[in-house]
Design an enzyme around this catalytic site. Structure first.
Site, PDB file in Angstrom:
ATOM      1  N   LYS A  87       0.842  -1.205   0.000  1.00  0.00           N
ATOM      2  CA  LYS A  87       0.000   0.000   0.000  1.00  0.00           C
ATOM      3  C   LYS A  87       0.876   1.254   0.000  1.00  0.00           C
ATOM      4  O   LYS A  87       2.081   1.172   0.280  1.00  0.00           O
ATOM      5  CB  LYS A  87      -0.917  -0.025   1.225  1.00  0.00           C
ATOM      6  N   TYR A  99      14.448  30.432   8.441  1.00  0.00           N
ATOM      7  CA  TYR A  99      13.181  31.064   8.836  1.00  0.00           C
ATOM      8  C   TYR A  99      13.008  31.038  10.350  1.00  0.00           C
ATOM      9  O   TYR A  99      13.338  30.053  11.013  1.00  0.00           O
ATOM     10  CB  TYR A  99      12.004  30.299   8.229  1.00  0.00           C
TER      11      TYR A  99
HETATM   12  C1  PLP Z   1      -0.276  -1.803   6.854  1.00  0.00           C
HETATM   13  C2  PLP Z   1      -0.828  -3.101   7.299  1.00  0.00           C
HETATM   14  C3  PLP Z   1       0.006  -4.226   7.458  1.00  0.00           C
HETATM   15  C4  PLP Z   1       1.523  -4.126   7.387  1.00  0.00           C
HETATM   16  O1  PLP Z   1       1.993  -3.606   8.608  1.00  0.00           O
HETATM   17  P1  PLP Z   1       3.566  -3.376   8.872  1.00  0.00           P
HETATM   18  O2  PLP Z   1       3.606  -2.883  10.277  1.00  0.00           O
HETATM   19  O3  PLP Z   1       4.015  -2.352   7.903  1.00  0.00           O
HETATM   20  O4  PLP Z   1       4.240  -4.676   8.692  1.00  0.00           O
HETATM   21  C5  PLP Z   1      -0.591  -5.454   7.726  1.00  0.00           C
HETATM   22  N1  PLP Z   1      -1.947  -5.553   7.867  1.00  0.00           N
HETATM   23  C6  PLP Z   1      -2.769  -4.486   7.747  1.00  0.00           C
HETATM   24  C7  PLP Z   1      -4.237  -4.673   7.933  1.00  0.00           C
HETATM   25  C8  PLP Z   1      -2.245  -3.231   7.478  1.00  0.00           C
HETATM   26  O5  PLP Z   1      -3.058  -2.170   7.384  1.00  0.00           O
END
Ligand code: PLP
Length: 379
Positions: free
Chosen positions: A42, A261
């Protein structure tokens, strides 16, 4: 592993090491032994590029991919015609035909979603594969546990067997947290009601720490990309991302002058400052700024770690080169801000965030290149 051509440009350079990611996936696949190992891709594969990264994990052996949105699923589908793709956000209303057409599997997490999917199954007279997500204590997505018997009844009524049941852990990065045991016990009670259906609970951290949480499939994300999954332990994963920014200018400044800044940083000695071409518009977070009271991010220049001084601005920030003496970088020379010498977590900690946010902020004006370090001869 064939890698896309390396881009060239004058600005920041992001180099993604697909070989490191392949080895990270294989290491987790070994740890999760009896379970299948998925790949969570993702958010543009945690900022690394969903197309190249998905192909790399497939090359390593992954067949099950997890994305958040249907658009991300389409990107994986385009790269990998025979991957199995789960959409974690679930079924968007009216999206069933798209999911069916592209062979996407929604992770169903509410009764209306389940209803819509079962209607699609009936209409097509086909048991379309999907996962059922049960909330065991996070109050994010998932059926409430009190809905389990309704979910079961709705499935049984039409003889529907889900592809997988799953849940997600709230505190897996802290293996000693008691919530892990509570969630595991609740998940086991759900699983008992779906005999024979494969189950999945573990993210990266649980894959690495808890064999009893592996079930039939593990779902690592962050560890594949080299990030720290488990707090308070040495991170065994290979770094996969290198981010470098060019020096624009090296300048001298006097004691008492301020930098950047807001004049938040006043020099306590005559100094030599490097201005580098990376700022918050490049995903180099403004919270990496420093003041005289608070330290910030770092850069690695000519073999030394040096601090960011003053505020990170949109397109650039300043680093303190005084300690380098006469060994100064030249304009155009690249300075590392993420990589072998500064991990994503090293950069996350002073910014008050996590490696996940550092990685998923990587977008914008980079020339992006891919390498496979396992094919690079070591000198
Ligand atoms: C993002 C996610 C993962 C992966 O988690 P990590 O901590 O990056 O290994 C697994 N399951 C679900 C439902 C997620 O949203």
């Amino acid at each position: 592993m064939p890698v896309p051509a390396v881009a060239t440009g004058y600005g920041c350079r992001l180099t993604v090491d697909l070989g490191a990611m392949i080895r990270n996936w294989q290491a987790l696949d070994k740890v999760s032994d009896g379970a299948l190992t998925g790949a969570v891709v993702k958010a543009d594969a945690y900022g690394t590029g969903i197309d190249a990264s998905s192909r790399a994990f497939y090359f390593a052996g992954a067949r099950f991919f997890f994305v958040a949105t249907p658009d991300e699923a389409l990107a994986v589908r385009a790269a990998l015609p025979d991957a199995f793709i789960f959409v974690l956000d679930g079924l968007f209303p009216g999206a069933a035909p798209l999911y069916v057409g592209e062979r996407l599997m929604p992770v169903l997490s509410s009764l209306p979603m389940l209803e819509e999917w079962l209607v699609a199954c009936l209409a097509r007279n086909e048991a379309l594969p999907a996962a059922l997500h049960f909330d065991t204590g996070m109050n994010r997505l998932g059926f409430r546990l009190s809905e389990t018997s309704i979910v079961k009844r709705m499935c049984d009524e039409i003889g529907y067997a889900p592809q997988m049941i799953m849940s997600h852990l709230a505190c897996a990065d802290q293996p000693q947290h008691e919530k892990n045991r509570t969630q595991l016990a609740l998940f086991a009670s759900v699983k008992a009601q779906f005999p024979g259906i494969p189950a999945s609970l573990a993210n990266s951290a649980a894959t690495m720490t808890s064999r009893d949480m592996h079930f039939q499939m593990v779902r690592p994300g962050i560890a594949l990309y080299g990030g720290r999954a488990v707090n308070g332990r040495r991170n065994p994963m290979m770094p996969a991302v290198t981010l470098e920014a060019p020096i624009l200018q090296v300048r001298d400044a006097k004691t008492g002058e301020s930098v950047g800044y807001g004049a938040t940083y006043t020099l306590s000695r005559d100094s030599r400052i490097g201005v580098i071409a990376i700022g918050y518009a490049d995903g180099f977070l403004r919270s990496l700024s420093s003041s005289n009271q608070h330290g910030g991010g770092r850069a690695f220049v000519r073999g030394k770690l040096v601090p960011i001084i003053g505020r990170v601005s949109m397109d650039m920030c300043a680093i303190d080169l005084t300690e380098l003496g006469a060994d100064l970088p030249l304009p155009g020379e690249m300075v590392e801000v993420l990589g072998k010498n500064i991990s994503v977590d090293d950069q996350a900690d002073p910014a008050g965030t996590i490696g996940y946010e550092i990685l998923t902020s990587l977008k914008g004006r980079y020339s992006r290149g891919y390498i496979d370090s396992s094919e690079t001869p070591t000198s």
